[in-house]
Enzyme design. Structure first.
Site, short mmCIF file in Angstrom:
data_model
loop_
_atom_site.label_atom_id
_atom_site.label_comp_id
_atom_site.label_asym_id
_atom_site.label_seq_id
_atom_site.Cartn_x
_atom_site.Cartn_y
_atom_site.Cartn_z
N ASP A 87 20.94 -81.94 26.12
CA ASP A 87 20.78 -83.40 26.04
C ASP A 87 21.51 -84.16 27.15
O ASP A 87 22.47 -83.69 27.73
CB ASP A 87 21.24 -83.93 24.67
CG ASP A 87 22.67 -83.54 24.33
OD1 ASP A 87 23.12 -82.43 24.72
OD2 ASP A 87 23.38 -84.33 23.68
N GLU A 145 24.34 -82.05 21.96
CA GLU A 145 25.79 -81.81 21.93
C GLU A 145 26.54 -83.13 21.83
O GLU A 145 27.62 -83.19 21.27
CB GLU A 145 26.22 -81.06 23.21
CG GLU A 145 27.66 -80.55 23.18
CD GLU A 145 28.71 -81.63 23.32
OE1 GLU A 145 29.72 -81.59 22.59
OE2 GLU A 145 28.54 -82.53 24.15
N ARG A 186 40.84 -70.43 28.86
CA ARG A 186 42.00 -70.68 28.03
C ARG A 186 41.82 -69.97 26.69
O ARG A 186 40.80 -70.10 26.04
CB ARG A 186 42.20 -72.18 27.77
CG ARG A 186 43.45 -72.43 26.96
CD ARG A 186 43.70 -73.89 26.66
NE ARG A 186 44.98 -73.96 25.97
CZ ARG A 186 46.15 -74.09 26.59
NH1 ARG A 186 46.19 -74.25 27.89
NH2 ARG A 186 47.26 -74.09 25.89
ZN LIG Z 1 29.65 -84.79 27.30
ZN LIG Z 2 29.04 -81.65 27.75
#
Ligand SMILES: [Zn+2]
Ligand SMILES: [Zn+2]
Length: 402
Positions: A87, A145, A186
């Site tokens: 998106d 997202e 990480r």
């Molecule tokens: Zn973003």
């Molecule tokens: Zn992103």
């Protein structure tokens, strides 16, 4: 024929121009969260063109496809999941580039065009090499997202982590603060949970000269804000990162008029699901209790966001060492904790996951803008690296014994 790593590098180089072309196509044609219809169609066509059979319409606009390697001798068929988000954002692009967004007010300003085209490149590389690894690669192209409740949560509801169940999930994200050519890792806590807080403090308004006749919601709301910050400083384990920020405080009176109510909005972020629940419970109790003690009422509403993102330590160490082999030790960097949210966190709460960063910055060429800005762009040489590296990490991960 060369080693697997060399073959992947060769194919990544060979496909690089196509991956860039795909990225430019997606960049020029961005779609907002939950509306990735043309993007999904494009992804489906590309996957079919290389001989895959994508399952379409997962979480409406998401897709899942399997690349079957050689059958394993044992009954255990290891599966690794690779995720891309598709998106764009409601931002108007300010870049003057040939692949500039053609959609007014919509822009791939978070690099999800990069993630999608890179994963398409990875799919092509792994499909080409499928006779040379054992196990299954599960390609996950997800919607939304950027928007609650997050496409990842809906993909999980639609069964993306089952049949077959991935032993691990890998995700990559562009990093405008990491130079192109470098990769960031990480272990453990990486990104924060994101809950939205909405408070309404209801008192009794009136003339500012007669506070004794009123219930002043402005003063009460101010006390509540201070008290909630003290929950963060006094009740949270000091080693446990947490942020509470209020960006909206509306008391719509004037100099001599106290309003009836005050509206407050803020964000609560942390990296511990237990503390998240405890913190929210304490804040609600404090806000409601304080308002009551002062004669007012506080309506306390939480809109739940994403959980915190945890990079599985052992998996992340493995991926880091494989990436070191692919990129060279000088090109691996450590990432700091980041209190932003990311819906890949939903996968990380269910299955061993590793979310790493693909360097996209190029200071000499002025490619330095942050994500979610109208001038965001990447150094496109990151695409060959992103597609190749993810192929290599997937193959490495499939070699791990269950
Ligand atoms: Zn973003
Ligand atoms: Zn992103």
């Amino acid at each position: 024929m060369g080693t697997m790593k060399d073959q992947i590098k060769t194919l990544a180089r060979q496909y690089a121009a196509d991956i860039v072309a795909n990225r430019r196509h997606l960049h020029a044609n961005p779609e907002l969260s939950f509306n990735e219809y043309n993007t999904a169609r494009f992804v489906a066509e590309q996957l079919k063109a290389i001989g895959l059979t994508p399952q379409e319409g997962v979480a409406n606009t998401g897709l899942v496809a399997l690349i079957e390697g050689r059958k394993t001798a044992s009954s255990e068929n290891r599966v690794v999941g690779l995720r891309a988000d598709m998106d764009a954002l409601p931002i108007h692009e300010a870049n003057d580039v040939p692949y500039k967004s053609t959609v007014e007010g919509v822009m791939h300003a978070c690099g999800h065009d990069v993630h999608t085209s890179s994963l398409l490149g990875t799919a092509r590389i792994l499909q080409e090499l499928r006779d040379q690894f054992e196990g299954t690669v599960k390609l996950v192209f997800q919607p939304a997202e950027e928007k609650a409740p997050g496409g990842a949560s809906l993909m999980i509801k639609d069964g993306v982590l089952e049949n077959p169940a991935p032993a691990s999930m890998l995700g990559q994200h562009v990093a405008p603060n990491v130079p192109v050519g470098k990769i960031g890792f990480r272990e453990g806590m990486y990104m924060a949970s994101t809950d939205e807080l909405y408070l309404t403090v209801i008192g009794k308004g009136g003339h500012g000269a007669m506070p004794d006749q009123l219930i002043d919601p402005v003063l009460i709301a101010s006390h509540i804000i201070v008290a909630l910050q003290q929950i963060i400083s006094r009740n949270r384990k000091p080693a446990n990162p947490s942020v509470l920020s209020f960006g909206r405080f509306i008391a719509d009176g004037v100099t001599n008029v106290i309003p009836n109510e005050v509206k407050i909005e803020g964000t609560f972020r942390c990296m511990d699901e237990e503390w998240r629940e405890d913190g929210l419970r304490r804040m609600k109790k404090m806000a409601e209790g304080m308002a009551e003690a002062m004669g007012a009422v506080c309506e306390f509403t939480v809109v739940r966001g994403y959980p915190f993102l945890k990079n599985h330590p052992e998996l992340t160490r493995r991926m880091r060492s494989s990436a070191t082999e692919y990129m060279g030790p000088e090109n691996i960097v450590n990432l700091d904790l980041w209190m932003a949210g990311e819906d890949f966190a939903f996968y990380s709460q269910v299955v061993d996951s590793c979310f790493y960063r693909l360097g996209t910055r190029n200071e000499e060429r002025g490619i330095i803008s942050g994500v979610h800005t109208p001038t965001f762009d990447i150094d496109e040489s990151a695409l060959e690296i992103g597609a190749g590296l993810m192929s290599w990490l997937a193959v490495e991960e499939l070699r791990v014994k269950n």
